[in-house]
Design an enzyme around this catalytic site. Structure first.
Site, PDB file in Angstrom:
ATOM      1  N   ASP A  14       0.874  -1.154   0.000  1.00  9.66           N
ATOM      2  CA  ASP A  14       0.000   0.000   0.000  1.00  9.66           C
ATOM      3  C   ASP A  14       0.925   1.222   0.000  1.00  9.66           C
ATOM      4  OD1 ASP A  14      -2.413   1.557   0.336  1.00  9.66           O
ATOM      5  OD2 ASP A  14      -1.832   1.788   2.439  1.00  9.66           O
ATOM      6  N   ARG A  15       0.439   2.357  -0.451  1.00  9.68           N
ATOM      7  CA  ARG A  15       1.320   3.523  -0.506  1.00  9.68           C
ATOM      8  C   ARG A  15       1.209   4.364   0.764  1.00  9.68           C
ATOM      9  NH1 ARG A  15       0.356   8.322  -4.625  1.00  9.68           N
ATOM     10  NH2 ARG A  15      -0.507   9.208  -2.729  1.00  9.68           N
ATOM     11  N   ASP A  16       0.099   5.088   0.906  1.00 11.65           N
ATOM     12  CA  ASP A  16      -0.054   6.020   2.020  1.00 11.65           C
ATOM     13  C   ASP A  16      -0.175   5.257   3.341  1.00 11.65           C
ATOM     14  OD1 ASP A  16      -0.088   8.097   0.119  1.00 11.65           O
ATOM     15  OD2 ASP A  16      -2.252   7.916  -0.124  1.00 11.65           O
ATOM     16  N   TYR A  25      -4.707  12.348   1.270  1.00 10.83           N
ATOM     17  CA  TYR A  25      -4.710  12.763  -0.132  1.00 10.83           C
ATOM     18  C   TYR A  25      -3.369  13.332  -0.593  1.00 10.83           C
ATOM     19  CZ  TYR A  25      -9.658  12.135   0.679  1.00 10.83           C
ATOM     20  OH  TYR A  25     -10.865  11.606   1.023  1.00 10.83           O
ATOM     21  N   THR A  56      -2.583   1.174  -4.604  1.00 10.39           N
ATOM     22  CA  THR A  56      -3.025   2.294  -3.778  1.00 10.39           C
ATOM     23  C   THR A  56      -4.389   2.830  -4.198  1.00 10.39           C
ATOM     24  OG1 THR A  56      -2.414   4.530  -3.022  1.00 10.39           O
ATOM     25  CG2 THR A  56      -1.609   3.881  -5.200  1.00 10.39           C
ATOM     26  N   LYS A 115      -9.541  -1.196  -2.961  1.00 16.71           N
ATOM     27  CA  LYS A 115      -9.481  -2.089  -1.811  1.00 16.71           C
ATOM     28  C   LYS A 115     -10.614  -1.727  -0.852  1.00 16.71           C
ATOM     29  CE  LYS A 115      -5.270  -0.700  -1.421  1.00 16.71           C
ATOM     30  NZ  LYS A 115      -4.010  -0.335  -0.793  1.00 16.71           N
ATOM     31  N   ASP A 140      -1.662  -0.918   5.825  1.00 20.60           N
ATOM     32  CA  ASP A 140      -1.871  -0.307   7.138  1.00 20.60           C
ATOM     33  C   ASP A 140      -3.338  -0.256   7.552  1.00 20.60           C
ATOM     34  OD1 ASP A 140      -2.477   1.661   5.191  1.00 20.60           O
ATOM     35  OD2 ASP A 140      -2.030   3.273   6.606  1.00 20.60           O
TER      36      ASP A 140
END
Length: 174
Positions: A14-16, A25, A56, A115, A140
């Site tokens: 996952d990115r963030d 954002y 993401t 997701k 996360d």
């Protein structure tokens, strides 16, 4: 489909909240801060022969906060920054759709890519010679783990801190 002797494990990220601090954002390089140990983790998996793939949700696109071009530009900057660490992301997949998207082009009642749906992972499994059983996703949020489960790969919850130290502690570094 490649034969099983050519399949490689993939680290889905996952990115963030996993690769970068989740400030809500994030779409500009000026607002991007790597999570401690993230660049080193990517490079370690690259050296071990794993594919590294980002999946993401980017509902900010559908909500009209920023464009898909901004997402691509941020990902390009991430790639450039990773090179200094000897790392690379093999592919980025993003889901700009959202049930309440301002732009009708991005509105979907249950976006298959978003997701907890497994669409981005399933697409990567089609696009790349991935050994599903040897692969894992680090996320996360429960929605990340649900997507991994629904795609048939291991999901690992990262609750913050140093990513590389976390994976070392969990004996997940290659």
């Amino acid at each position: 489909m490649p034969d099983s002797s050519t399949l490689r494990p993939a680290l889905f990220l996952d990115r963030d909240g996993v690769l970068n601090e989740d400030r809500g954002y994030v779409h500009r390089w000026e607002d991007f801060t790597w999570v401690s140990g993230a660049r080193e983790t990517v490079a370690a998996f690259n050296r071990a022969g794993w594919l590294v793939i980002v999946v993401t949700n980017q509902s900010g696109v559908g909500r009209g906060y920023y464009t898909e071009d901004a997402v691509h530009a941020l990902h390009a900057r991430m790639q450039d920054d990773l090179k200094a660490e000897g790392g690379r992301i093999d592919a980025f997949y993003h889901a700009p759709q959202h049930p309440e998207a301002a732009d009708p082009a991005y509105r979907h009642p249950d976006p298959p890519l978003r997701k907890p749906n497994p669409g981005m992972i399933l697409q990567a499994l089609q696009d790349w010679p991935i050994d599903r059983e040897a692969s894992m996703l680090i996320g996360d949020k429960p929605s990340d783990l649900e997507a991994a489960l629904r795609a048939g790969i291991r999901g690992v919850l990262f609750e913050g801190g140093d990513l590389k130290a976390f994976l070392a502690k969990e004996a997940l570094l290659p």
